[in-house]
Design an enzyme around this catalytic site. Sequence first.
Site: not given
Length: 253
Positions: A145, A158
């Site tokens: 990510s 996250y």
Amino acid sequence: MAKLSSLFDLTGRVACVTGASSGLGQQAATVLAAAGARVVGVARRKDALDVWQASIGEHAATVVADVADLDGISALARQIADPFGAPDIVVHAAGINTRQVADDVTKEAWNTTMALNLSAPFFLSQALVPAMKEKEWGRIVNFASLQTTRAFPAGIAYGASKAGIGQLTRAMAEAWSSFGITANAIGPGFFPTELTSAVFDDPDRAARNAAQTCAGRNGRLDDLDGPLVFLCSEASAYVTGQILMVDGGFTAK
């Protein structure tokens, strides 16, 4: 020297894609089937998986499961191998982002995030690697990510999980690449999916994100097709332990 077309041909390969019911996972499952692989899509939502399988045809199969249930990983690995045989390729696209600010992160949300985003890719890979070792060929693709290296608001759980994916990818490569198994990660930028609906539902925010890229736009789902097929094919035989950012140059600025 191999023909260029054969380098990217997945005919005869079996792939497993988690998170295949929607978004980037479904796009990954679809493009691998288009490249010639027989694909097993794994997700929790049966209805969505059924629609996807029907769109692909006989080269697709599905398994309804929660990959975050680590006690069920061994059984899941057997279910995945049942339709076409043990997979040569596994793509870990399932993920969650609870979007809690640091002061409000709960133990439940933290544990759920780590189990799905970080633990599941390792333990499912661990269960599938023995068959790859026997074939002396395998491809593991994790999903990193922007938050693998950048801190975003309300992204502490996250981000921690995706930073872990970066190191997990390198450690997988160290452990298994001598057996012909490569381990790499794709790091998407901003793509319109269920996971990023909060971003794309705000046009001003989406425009600001696009302006931060070198390309001047946010991602389209098919922007991932080429990078993914590359990392799953013979073309990437000497590429392992790497994170390929597919972000329009967001992390370059």
